[in-house]
Design a protein around this motif. Structure first.
Motif, short mmCIF file in Angstrom:
data_model
loop_
_atom_site.label_atom_id
_atom_site.label_comp_id
_atom_site.label_asym_id
_atom_site.label_seq_id
_atom_site.Cartn_x
_atom_site.Cartn_y
_atom_site.Cartn_z
N UNK A 103 41.76 45.55 37.84
CA UNK A 103 41.26 45.79 39.19
C UNK A 103 40.87 47.25 39.40
N UNK A 104 40.87 48.03 38.32
CA UNK A 104 40.44 49.42 38.43
C UNK A 104 41.54 50.40 38.80
N UNK A 105 42.80 49.99 38.65
CA UNK A 105 43.91 50.88 38.97
C UNK A 105 44.44 51.53 37.69
N UNK A 106 44.83 52.81 37.74
CA UNK A 106 45.29 53.48 36.51
C UNK A 106 46.62 52.93 36.02
N UNK A 185 34.94 50.42 27.77
CA UNK A 185 35.49 49.35 26.92
C UNK A 185 36.33 48.42 27.78
N UNK A 186 36.00 47.14 27.74
CA UNK A 186 36.74 46.12 28.49
C UNK A 186 37.44 45.20 27.51
N UNK A 187 38.77 45.16 27.58
CA UNK A 187 39.56 44.24 26.77
C UNK A 187 40.01 43.11 27.69
N UNK A 214 39.20 49.48 30.30
CA UNK A 214 39.67 48.52 31.32
C UNK A 214 40.36 47.38 30.59
N UNK A 215 41.60 47.11 30.97
CA UNK A 215 42.42 46.15 30.23
C UNK A 215 42.95 45.07 31.17
N UNK A 228 38.02 41.97 35.60
CA UNK A 228 38.02 43.13 34.70
C UNK A 228 36.65 43.33 34.06
N UNK A 229 35.96 42.23 33.74
CA UNK A 229 34.63 42.34 33.16
C UNK A 229 33.65 42.96 34.15
#
Length: 437
Positions: A103-106, A185-187, A214-215, A228-229
């Motif tokens: 969701x874009x949170x660290x 990079x999206x995992x 982004x995981x 996430x994608x």
């Protein structure tokens, strides 16, 4: 007497907030009434620290069907539901070197994000007439790809293979070796065990410094895996809008489709091809078309596709191949034989290669392909010893120089292969093969 005029944000804050009710929890779906929320909006279910965010994914007469963005344990009918706006994600160059959740949170423990802005997660693809043409080659750092399946800046390329054939390993080679300015990079649906290994071993400190990761691991709710994608794509889009040339690497597109299948079936969509609802194929087009070139800047998309049962014509692989600008096929037989990267060069194609290579380069690549194709056609005769030397000069060259050809096609995981050196090595190999018909 003058009339006091309040600004709109103050008026909006003063309006009564509608409070809905959670009517039912069925499987992965929350049925909510009374919020007047639209598809794509977020709602907050419950009060206090135990509240759960959910996204509206479908609406029927008088109720909204939501998918949770967290665990549903403890949720029950009668809980209050309040609107929570739309999902917004951080963007900007300040995210480089950071690791985010779906969701874009660290999640890397490095403190707050230094984002330039927070924007809605849903973007739009560039206008087809405003896209710049793909005319510049992109060095991926993998010899067989840079020469025989040459990629262009702004292209969308798929890596197709069954499980355990080396898609993620090839993607990590590209992440380390590419000349791209920045990488996103999206995992998606990745095994939790492999995340740290990818960050520390495959990507490394230098690779991470120019990347945003982004995981969403496999145990996350399907909506988080799906989002996430789109979060990664939105971050890459903003970099493109700044005029930068980014590479978006997604592992894997198939898990995105699987997450959408879970969501679609949960809200009552009819299953179509192999259980995938129609919305899955529409979503793939929406996601993939957002990569590519813009009026300035570009997003080069590299997507891994897990083919079901090594069937390269299964629905997701077939749909992705029809949208993408090229495909790289990984062969299990090569992987079993210890040939890495296990790229089937004859079965792979880049639809922009002719626009980003010179005539001399294309001729050298075609010569090597001709020799490899001749050997494949005569392989049965070679296996049984029935081939007679001198019958076909192409096969003769393939047999005589087979070791040199295999050495060119193979590459160690930690081996660096700049594109210029790869083309020089291909030229020397073709010269060794001699004049061919």
């Amino acid at each position: 007497m003058s009339t006091l005029t309040l600004p709109r944000p103050v008026l909006d804050a003063a309006r009564p907030q509608p409070v809905g009710v959670l009517r039912a929890v069925v499987g992965l779906t929350l049925e909510v009434v009374g919020t007047r929320s639209a598809v794509g909006d977020l709602v907050r279910v419950g009060d206090g620290p135990d509240a759960v965010l959910a996204e509206v994914v479908a609406a029927t007469g008088g109720s909204a069907h939501c998918m949770p963005l967290g665990a549903t344990r403890g949720l029950g009918a009668g809980l209050p539901v309040r609107p929570a706006g739309a999902l917004r994600v951080p963007v900007g160059s300040g995210l480089l070197g950071r690791v985010l959740d779906g969701l874009g949170r660290p999640i890397d423990g490095k403190g707050p994000l230094r984002a330039q802005a927070w924007v809605p997660v849903d973007g739009t693809a560039p206008h087809p007439l405003e896209r710049a043409r793909v005319d510049t080659p992109l060095d991926l750092g993998v010899r067989v790809l840079d020469t025989l399946v040459t990629a262009g800046r702004g292209q969308r390329l798929g890596l197709f293979a069954g499980s355990g054939v080396g898609k993620s390993s090839l993607l990590s080679m590209i992440a380390r070796g590419t000349e791209a300015e920045v990488s996103v990079i999206a995992l998606v649906g990745e095994r939790g065990r492999e995340v740290r290994e990818f960050l520390e071993d495959d990507l490394g400190p230098e690779g991470l410094a120019r990347s945003v990761v982004v995981i969403a691991t496999s145990d996350e709710p399907p909506l988080v895996r799906l989002r996430s994608a789109f979060v990664a794509t939105r971050i890459a889009e903003h970099l493109r809008d700044e005029g930068r040339h980014a590479v978006l690497m997604m592992d894997s597109l198939t898990r995105v489709a699987m997450a959408q299948r879970e969501i679609g079936l949960s809200v009552g969509e009819p299953p179509a091809t192999r259980g995938y609802p129609p919305s899955t194929f529409a979503l793939l087009a929406q996601l993939l078309e957002r990569a590519g070139t813009g009026p300035r800047g570009s997003v080069t998309g590299l997507y891994t596709v897990l083919v079901d049962g090594d069937d390269h014509n299964e629905p997701i692989a077939d749909a992705a191949r029809s949208i993408l600008d090229g495909h790289v096929v990984l062969d299990r037989r090569l992987a079993v034989a210890g040939h890495f990267p296990s790229v089937d060069a004859l079965g792979s194609i880049s639809r922009v290669a002719s626009r980003v290579t010179t005539g001399e380069q294309r001729a050298a690549a075609q010569r090597l392909r001709s020799v490899m194709a001749a050997r494949r056609a005569a392989q049965d005769l070679l296996d049984v010893g029935a081939y007679v030397a001198g019958t076909n000069p192409l096969v003769d060259a393939a047999v005589t120089h087979g070791a040199q050809i295999d050495a060119f096609l193979q590459q160690g995981m930690d081996e660096s292969a700049p594109a210029a050196q790869s083309w020089e090595r291909l030229g020397a190999l073709v010269h060794t093969l001699g004049e061919l018909p």
